[in-house]
Design a protein around this motif. Structure first.
Motif: not given
Length: 108
Positions: A21-32, A64-80
């Protein structure tokens, strides 16, 4: 003894699931990605000597609750630029928008 083996399998499965889940949620964000990897590993290490089946079940539930929260609630943001953030939602977060209905229809 059998219950302990079942819990060990659950713990290992949760560990793997959290890292996937970490790899999916924080894809392309090496620091996260790295921060999440360290945090997951630290949490599991700090509880590796736990022997109480009840406490282990509680920890599995929290994980399990943390995994569900990450998978369903975290959205990546990129500073433009210095004051703009571009949100990058994953496809599995996008759901069909159902309009709100003030007066529900009567079932007949």
């Amino acid at each position: 003894m059998r219950r302990a083996m079942g819990q060990a399998a659950k713990v290992l499965q949760l560990f793997k699931t959290l890292h996937r889940t970490r790899q999916q949620v924080f894809k392309n964000d090496t620091r996260a990605l790295e921060a999440a990897r360290i945090r997951i590993n630290e949490e599991f290490k700090s509880n590796k000597n736990e022997t109480s089946p009840k406490k282990i079940e509680e920890l599995i539930k929290i994980g399990s609750d943390v995994e569900l929260l990450l998978r369903t609630s975290v959205v990546q943001g990129i500073h433009t630029d210095h004051n703009t953030l571009k949100l990058v939602p994953r496809k599995d977060l996008l759901i069909e928008n159902v309009p709100y209905c003030d007066a529900p229809t009567q079932k007949q």
